[in-house]
Design an enzyme around this catalytic site. Structure first.
Site, mmCIF file in Angstrom:
data_model
loop_
_atom_site.group_PDB
_atom_site.id
_atom_site.type_symbol
_atom_site.label_atom_id
_atom_site.label_comp_id
_atom_site.label_asym_id
_atom_site.label_seq_id
_atom_site.Cartn_x
_atom_site.Cartn_y
_atom_site.Cartn_z
ATOM 1 N N ARG A 230 0.849 -1.185 0.000
ATOM 2 C CA ARG A 230 0.000 0.000 0.000
ATOM 3 C C ARG A 230 0.890 1.242 0.000
ATOM 4 O O ARG A 230 1.967 1.254 0.616
ATOM 5 C CB ARG A 230 -0.931 0.027 1.221
ATOM 6 C CG ARG A 230 -2.062 -0.991 1.188
ATOM 7 C CD ARG A 230 -3.095 -0.629 0.114
ATOM 8 N NE ARG A 230 -4.283 -1.483 0.169
ATOM 9 C CZ ARG A 230 -4.434 -2.591 -0.533
ATOM 10 N NH1 ARG A 230 -3.452 -3.004 -1.333
ATOM 11 N NH2 ARG A 230 -5.552 -3.294 -0.434
ATOM 12 N N HIS B 226 -0.541 0.185 -10.084
ATOM 13 C CA HIS B 226 -1.232 -0.740 -9.174
ATOM 14 C C HIS B 226 -1.699 -1.991 -9.928
ATOM 15 O O HIS B 226 -2.877 -2.369 -9.899
ATOM 16 C CB HIS B 226 -2.420 -0.047 -8.505
ATOM 17 C CG HIS B 226 -2.776 -0.664 -7.173
ATOM 18 N ND1 HIS B 226 -3.202 0.070 -6.089
ATOM 19 C CD2 HIS B 226 -2.762 -1.957 -6.747
ATOM 20 C CE1 HIS B 226 -3.438 -0.728 -5.072
ATOM 21 N NE2 HIS B 226 -3.181 -1.963 -5.449
#
Length: 310
Positions: A225, A273
Site C-alpha cells: 500500500r 497498481h
C-alpha cells in the site's frame, strides 16, 4: 440464500453472473445508493461506501474481494463488530505477485535499467556485475503473498530474509519477527520488498529512519500500500545515493498526480497498481465455496482479525 453484491468499479453484472452459476440457489442483488434491497445473508463487496454500512450490519458475513481489507477497516466502530470479515486467500494473486517482484529484483540485479540508459545513448559497454552473495533480498510481510514471492525467489539463489509480526519458519529463508528484530532485518537487507498489510502500526513503516538502516545502495520494491512509504524520505535517500532506486506499484494518491516528483526521478520505476489484480473467476469460486461452508455452519479460512488489521 440471499447475497448482496457491491463493486466500486461498476462491474456488478459480471460478478453476479458468475456467482449465480456457482450458487444457483442464491438470490443475488446488486447494491446501489438509494435502492431498496432485501435483508441478505451475505455481502460481497469491494471498497464499499459509508452509505452501505446499514445493510452490512444485517448479514452473517462480509466477503471482501481482495486480500487487503483496509478499505473496510477504515470505517472503524461504524463497521458492525459482530459480523465476520472474510478476505481472499490468494485467488490467483500470488503467482502474479511472484512474477512482478521477481522481475523487479532481477531487473535491478542484472542492471537492465543501466543497460537501457546506455542503449538510448548508443553506448556498448558491459558493466560490473553485482555479487549475489552480497545481495540479500528481504520481504516485509510473510503472509500468503509474501511466502509465494519467497518461493519464487529461492530458485535464483539470493540470500533470502523475511520479517513478520509473529515468528515464521520458511526453508531457505532467514526469518525475523517482531519490532525488536526489525532493525536487524533491515540492516542486513539490500533489496527490500514490502508486502505488509496496511494497519495503524504499518503506516509510514518505510520512513527515513528505517530506510536508512538498509545496506548502502539498497533497492526498494513496494507492492503493498502507498501509505507504507514516506514518499519524500525515499526521494531524499535516492538523491543522496544511499538508495539506488525503487520499483513502486502503489501510492498514497492513485492515480499518481502528474505533478508528483516520482515521475521525474529516473531511478524510480512506476506501475499503476497492477502487481496482482483480482481474477474474477478464481475469486468467485473461492467466495462461493466459503459461502457454502459458512451456510453449513463450518469454519472458513481468511477471517480477518480486526485487532491485527488482517
Amino acid at each position: 440464500m440471499r447475497i448482496l453484491l457491491q463493486r466500486s468499479d461498476g462491474k456488478e453484472a459480471d460478478w453476479i453472473s458468475e456467482l449465480a452459476a456457482l450458487l444457483p440457489e442464491a438470490e443475488i442483488t446488486a447494491w446501489g445508493e438509494g435502492i431498496a434491497v432485501p435483508d441478505c445473508d451475505y455481502a460481497v463487496v469491494w471498497q464499499p461506501p459509508a452509505a452501505m454500512l446499514d445493510q452490512l450490519g444485517k448479514v452473517k458475513a462480509i466477503f471482501n474481494t481482495g486480500a487487503g481489507v483496509d478499505a473496510l477497516l477504515k470505517f472503524g466502530a461504524a463497521l458492525p463488530a459482530d459480523v465476520p470479515l472474510v478476505r481472499l486467500d490468494d485467488a490467483g494473486m500470488g503467482v502474479q505477485m511472484a512474477e512482478y517482484v521477481s522481475h523487479a529484483v532481477l531487473r535491478h540485479f542484472r542492471r537492465f535499467d543501466d543497460y537501457e540508459a546506455q542503449a538510448r545513448a548508443g553506448i556498448w559497454q558491459p558493466l560490473p556485475a553485482f555479487d549475489k552473495t552480497d545481495f540479500p533480498v528481504g520481504v516485509l510481510g510473510l503472509g500468503v503473498l509474501g511466502t509465494r514471492v519467497l518461493d519464487a525467489l529461492v530458485q535464483f539463489e539470493f540470500p533470502l530474509r523475511g520479517w513478520s509480526r509473529s515468528r515464521k519458519q520458511l526453508d531457505g529463508v532467514e526469518c525475523f519477527a517482531g519490532e525488536k528484530e526489525l532493525e536487524a532485518f533491515l540492516r542486513g537487507t539490500r533489496v527490500l520488498i514490502c508486502l505488509l498489510p496496511l494497519t495503524p502500526d504499518t503506516h509510514n513503516v518505510l520512513d527515513r529512519a528505517r530506510l536508512s538502516m538498509l545496506l548502502p545502495g539498497a533497492y526498494v520494491i513496494n507492492v503493498a500500500r502507498g501509505a507504507h512509504l514516506a514518499e519524500p524520505d525515499l526521494l531524499t535517500l535516492i538523491r543522496s545515493g544511499h538508495i539506488a532506486g525503487a520499483t513502486l506499484d502503489v501510492f498514497r494518491n492513485e492515480p499518481l498526480p502528474q505533478q508528483h516528483p516520482f515521475w521525474q526521478e529516473p531511478r524510480i520505476t512506476i506501475t499503476p497498481h497492477v502487481s496482482a489484480t483480482t481474477l474474477r473467476r478464481e475469486s468467485v469460486a473461492q467466495i462461493a465455496a466459503k459461502i457454502r461452508r459458512l451456510h453449513a455452519g463450518e469454519v472458513v479460512a481468511g477471517t480477518v482479525n480486526r485487532l491485527q488489521g488482517y
